[in-house]
Write a protein that holds these residues in place. Sequence first.
Motif, PDB file in Angstrom:
ATOM      1  N   SER A  60       0.828  -1.205   0.000  1.00  0.00           N
ATOM      2  CA  SER A  60       0.000   0.000   0.000  1.00  0.00           C
ATOM      3  C   SER A  60       0.857   1.248   0.000  1.00  0.00           C
ATOM      4  O   SER A  60       1.863   1.332   0.704  1.00  0.00           O
ATOM      5  CB  SER A  60      -0.912   0.020   1.229  1.00  0.00           C
ATOM      6  OG  SER A  60      -1.670  -1.163   1.336  1.00  0.00           O
ATOM      7  N   SER A  61       0.417   2.232  -0.773  1.00  0.00           N
ATOM      8  CA  SER A  61       1.014   3.562  -0.735  1.00  0.00           C
ATOM      9  C   SER A  61      -0.068   4.548  -0.341  1.00  0.00           C
ATOM     10  O   SER A  61      -1.244   4.213  -0.287  1.00  0.00           O
ATOM     11  CB  SER A  61       1.598   3.936  -2.094  1.00  0.00           C
ATOM     12  OG  SER A  61       0.558   4.015  -3.046  1.00  0.00           O
ATOM     13  N   GLY A  62       0.330   5.777  -0.057  1.00  0.00           N
ATOM     14  CA  GLY A  62      -0.628   6.786   0.375  1.00  0.00           C
ATOM     15  C   GLY A  62      -0.371   7.186   1.817  1.00  0.00           C
ATOM     16  O   GLY A  62       0.774   7.184   2.276  1.00  0.00           O
ATOM     17  N   PHE A  63      -1.430   7.521   2.536  1.00  0.00           N
ATOM     18  CA  PHE A  63      -1.331   7.952   3.929  1.00  0.00           C
ATOM     19  C   PHE A  63      -1.257   6.713   4.822  1.00  0.00           C
ATOM     20  O   PHE A  63      -2.218   5.961   4.942  1.00  0.00           O
ATOM     21  CB  PHE A  63      -2.542   8.816   4.267  1.00  0.00           C
ATOM     22  CG  PHE A  63      -2.618   9.248   5.704  1.00  0.00           C
ATOM     23  CD1 PHE A  63      -1.497   9.690   6.371  1.00  0.00           C
ATOM     24  CD2 PHE A  63      -3.819   9.221   6.377  1.00  0.00           C
ATOM     25  CE1 PHE A  63      -1.564  10.092   7.691  1.00  0.00           C
ATOM     26  CE2 PHE A  63      -3.903   9.626   7.692  1.00  0.00           C
ATOM     27  CZ  PHE A  63      -2.772  10.059   8.358  1.00  0.00           C
ATOM     28  N   GLN A  64      -0.101   6.511   5.449  1.00  0.00           N
ATOM     29  CA  GLN A  64       0.153   5.229   6.101  1.00  0.00           C
ATOM     30  C   GLN A  64      -0.667   5.002   7.366  1.00  0.00           C
ATOM     31  O   GLN A  64      -0.868   3.858   7.768  1.00  0.00           O
ATOM     32  CB  GLN A  64       1.648   5.085   6.396  1.00  0.00           C
ATOM     33  CG  GLN A  64       2.506   4.912   5.157  1.00  0.00           C
ATOM     34  CD  GLN A  64       2.145   3.666   4.360  1.00  0.00           C
ATOM     35  OE1 GLN A  64       1.984   2.589   4.915  1.00  0.00           O
ATOM     36  NE2 GLN A  64       1.992   3.824   3.049  1.00  0.00           N
ATOM     37  N   ALA A  65      -1.168   6.039   8.012  1.00  0.00           N
ATOM     38  CA  ALA A  65      -2.058   5.831   9.154  1.00  0.00           C
ATOM     39  C   ALA A  65      -3.370   5.195   8.693  1.00  0.00           C
ATOM     40  O   ALA A  65      -3.896   4.287   9.348  1.00  0.00           O
ATOM     41  CB  ALA A  65      -2.326   7.142   9.878  1.00  0.00           C
ATOM     42  N   ASP A  66      -3.897   5.648   7.543  1.00  0.00           N
ATOM     43  CA  ASP A  66      -5.082   5.015   6.971  1.00  0.00           C
ATOM     44  C   ASP A  66      -4.777   3.591   6.533  1.00  0.00           C
ATOM     45  O   ASP A  66      -5.622   2.697   6.659  1.00  0.00           O
ATOM     46  CB  ASP A  66      -5.584   5.822   5.773  1.00  0.00           C
ATOM     47  CG  ASP A  66      -6.531   6.942   6.181  1.00  0.00           C
ATOM     48  OD1 ASP A  66      -6.735   7.137   7.395  1.00  0.00           O
ATOM     49  OD2 ASP A  66      -7.050   7.640   5.288  1.00  0.00           O
ATOM     50  N   VAL A  67      -3.585   3.362   6.005  1.00  0.00           N
ATOM     51  CA  VAL A  67      -3.186   2.016   5.601  1.00  0.00           C
ATOM     52  C   VAL A  67      -3.197   1.079   6.801  1.00  0.00           C
ATOM     53  O   VAL A  67      -3.718  -0.052   6.727  1.00  0.00           O
ATOM     54  CB  VAL A  67      -1.793   2.033   4.938  1.00  0.00           C
ATOM     55  CG1 VAL A  67      -1.270   0.622   4.743  1.00  0.00           C
ATOM     56  CG2 VAL A  67      -1.845   2.766   3.606  1.00  0.00           C
ATOM     57  N   LYS A  68      -2.647   1.524   7.937  1.00  0.00           N
ATOM     58  CA  LYS A  68      -2.628   0.696   9.141  1.00  0.00           C
ATOM     59  C   LYS A  68      -4.042   0.400   9.630  1.00  0.00           C
ATOM     60  O   LYS A  68      -4.347  -0.709  10.078  1.00  0.00           O
ATOM     61  CB  LYS A  68      -1.819   1.390  10.238  1.00  0.00           C
ATOM     62  CG  LYS A  68      -0.316   1.397  10.000  1.00  0.00           C
ATOM     63  CD  LYS A  68       0.231  -0.012   9.967  1.00  0.00           C
ATOM     64  CE  LYS A  68       1.750  -0.011   9.801  1.00  0.00           C
ATOM     65  NZ  LYS A  68       2.277  -1.395   9.635  1.00  0.00           N
ATOM     66  N   ALA A  69      -4.920   1.403   9.566  1.00  0.00           N
ATOM     67  CA  ALA A  69      -6.315   1.189   9.965  1.00  0.00           C
ATOM     68  C   ALA A  69      -6.981   0.161   9.055  1.00  0.00           C
ATOM     69  O   ALA A  69      -7.720  -0.710   9.527  1.00  0.00           O
ATOM     70  CB  ALA A  69      -7.067   2.512   9.929  1.00  0.00           C
ATOM     71  N   LEU A  70      -6.718   0.249   7.756  1.00  0.00           N
ATOM     72  CA  LEU A  70      -7.269  -0.706   6.802  1.00  0.00           C
ATOM     73  C   LEU A  70      -6.753  -2.114   7.074  1.00  0.00           C
ATOM     74  O   LEU A  70      -7.529  -3.084   7.067  1.00  0.00           O
ATOM     75  CB  LEU A  70      -6.909  -0.266   5.385  1.00  0.00           C
ATOM     76  CG  LEU A  70      -7.322  -1.205   4.246  1.00  0.00           C
ATOM     77  CD1 LEU A  70      -8.833  -1.394   4.215  1.00  0.00           C
ATOM     78  CD2 LEU A  70      -6.816  -0.657   2.912  1.00  0.00           C
ATOM     79  N   GLN A  71      -5.462  -2.247   7.330  1.00  0.00           N
ATOM     80  CA  GLN A  71      -4.887  -3.558   7.622  1.00  0.00           C
ATOM     81  C   GLN A  71      -5.509  -4.169   8.876  1.00  0.00           C
ATOM     82  O   GLN A  71      -5.765  -5.379   8.933  1.00  0.00           O
ATOM     83  CB  GLN A  71      -3.372  -3.433   7.788  1.00  0.00           C
ATOM     84  CG  GLN A  71      -2.626  -3.108   6.505  1.00  0.00           C
ATOM     85  CD  GLN A  71      -1.165  -2.779   6.744  1.00  0.00           C
ATOM     86  OE1 GLN A  71      -0.697  -2.759   7.884  1.00  0.00           O
ATOM     87  NE2 GLN A  71      -0.435  -2.529   5.671  1.00  0.00           N
ATOM     88  N   LYS A  72      -5.776  -3.342   9.877  1.00  0.00           N
ATOM     89  CA  LYS A  72      -6.386  -3.816  11.124  1.00  0.00           C
ATOM     90  C   LYS A  72      -7.794  -4.350  10.871  1.00  0.00           C
ATOM     91  O   LYS A  72      -8.176  -5.404  11.403  1.00  0.00           O
ATOM     92  CB  LYS A  72      -6.413  -2.678  12.138  1.00  0.00           C
ATOM     93  CG  LYS A  72      -6.874  -3.083  13.529  1.00  0.00           C
ATOM     94  CD  LYS A  72      -6.779  -1.903  14.490  1.00  0.00           C
ATOM     95  CE  LYS A  72      -7.250  -2.300  15.885  1.00  0.00           C
ATOM     96  NZ  LYS A  72      -7.149  -1.152  16.842  1.00  0.00           N
ATOM     97  N   VAL A  73      -8.580  -3.650  10.056  1.00  0.00           N
ATOM     98  CA  VAL A  73      -9.936  -4.098   9.723  1.00  0.00           C
ATOM     99  C   VAL A  73      -9.891  -5.417   8.962  1.00  0.00           C
ATOM    100  O   VAL A  73     -10.651  -6.356   9.252  1.00  0.00           O
ATOM    101  CB  VAL A  73     -10.669  -3.023   8.900  1.00  0.00           C
ATOM    102  CG1 VAL A  73     -11.980  -3.565   8.340  1.00  0.00           C
ATOM    103  CG2 VAL A  73     -10.935  -1.794   9.753  1.00  0.00           C
ATOM    104  N   LEU A  74      -8.998  -5.520   7.980  1.00  0.00           N
ATOM    105  CA  LEU A  74      -8.886  -6.744   7.189  1.00  0.00           C
ATOM    106  C   LEU A  74      -8.460  -7.926   8.056  1.00  0.00           C
ATOM    107  O   LEU A  74      -8.971  -9.045   7.891  1.00  0.00           O
ATOM    108  CB  LEU A  74      -7.894  -6.542   6.048  1.00  0.00           C
ATOM    109  CG  LEU A  74      -8.308  -5.554   4.957  1.00  0.00           C
ATOM    110  CD1 LEU A  74      -7.159  -5.334   3.978  1.00  0.00           C
ATOM    111  CD2 LEU A  74      -9.542  -6.046   4.214  1.00  0.00           C
ATOM    112  N   ALA A  75      -7.531  -7.697   8.984  1.00  0.00           N
ATOM    113  CA  ALA A  75      -7.076  -8.766   9.870  1.00  0.00           C
ATOM    114  C   ALA A  75      -8.218  -9.273  10.747  1.00  0.00           C
ATOM    115  O   ALA A  75      -8.378 -10.487  10.953  1.00  0.00           O
ATOM    116  CB  ALA A  75      -5.915  -8.277  10.738  1.00  0.00           C
ATOM    117  N   ALA A  76      -9.044  -8.352  11.257  1.00  0.00           N
ATOM    118  CA  ALA A  76     -10.175  -8.740  12.099  1.00  0.00           C
ATOM    119  C   ALA A  76     -11.201  -9.554  11.308  1.00  0.00           C
ATOM    120  O   ALA A  76     -11.714 -10.572  11.790  1.00  0.00           O
ATOM    121  CB  ALA A  76     -10.820  -7.501  12.707  1.00  0.00           C
TER     122      ALA A  76
END
Length: 223
Positions: A60-76
């Motif tokens: 992922s590229s872009g705003f990495q705080a949003d990337v981390k939030a997205l990764q957390k949702v996908l993991a859940a």
Amino acid sequence: MTKQQANWSPYDNNGGSCVAIAGADYCVIAADTRLSTGYNILTRDYSKICKLADKAVMASSGFQADVKALQKVLAARHLTYQHQHNKQMSCPAMAQLLSNTLYFKRFFPYYAFNVLGGLDNEGKGCVFTYDAVGSYERVGYSAQGSGSTLITPFLDNQLKSPSPLLLPAQDSATPLSEAEAIDLVKTVFASATERDIYTGDKLEIVILNADGIRREYLDLRKD
């Protein structure tokens, strides 16, 4: 407050580049490790690649705080899937989950531009490329991020992806061997680093095949 903190915005694009190439029995996903905002390099050793499942990896590229939030949702959601089905998601299933997750937030989207790579149920390499609101497509290769405008023409020239309008439909997987694909990824990043100030420092390469996942690293320009 330092000058760097005063000039920083939570919605700054953190830059960087991501590339994925699918082959007959492998997938290569790569990204640089520079995290920057404006002319400030925040760290030179930041991984933009996330393992979502045994056969699915996202860069992922872009705003990495949003990337981390997205990764957390996908993991859940993947954990819920494993409890319900007693197995991990395939890469195409993860691709649909990522699309649904992004589309659900389309009115206040994640500032994240993703490329998902892995192996499908037949063991073939697959790459899915996304926009910020979840529209996606299975392709043979893809590039995202600040260096994508430099990298994509290079990949087009080398790989000549078949048009989706061709009949009968042609396989999207690239004809390169795994070693050739890795060498091509190294070449395109070495080239992009010369022109894009947000891409550099080090290249992280993740290779998925029938034997599992392995990583390789390559030093890039640090200026």
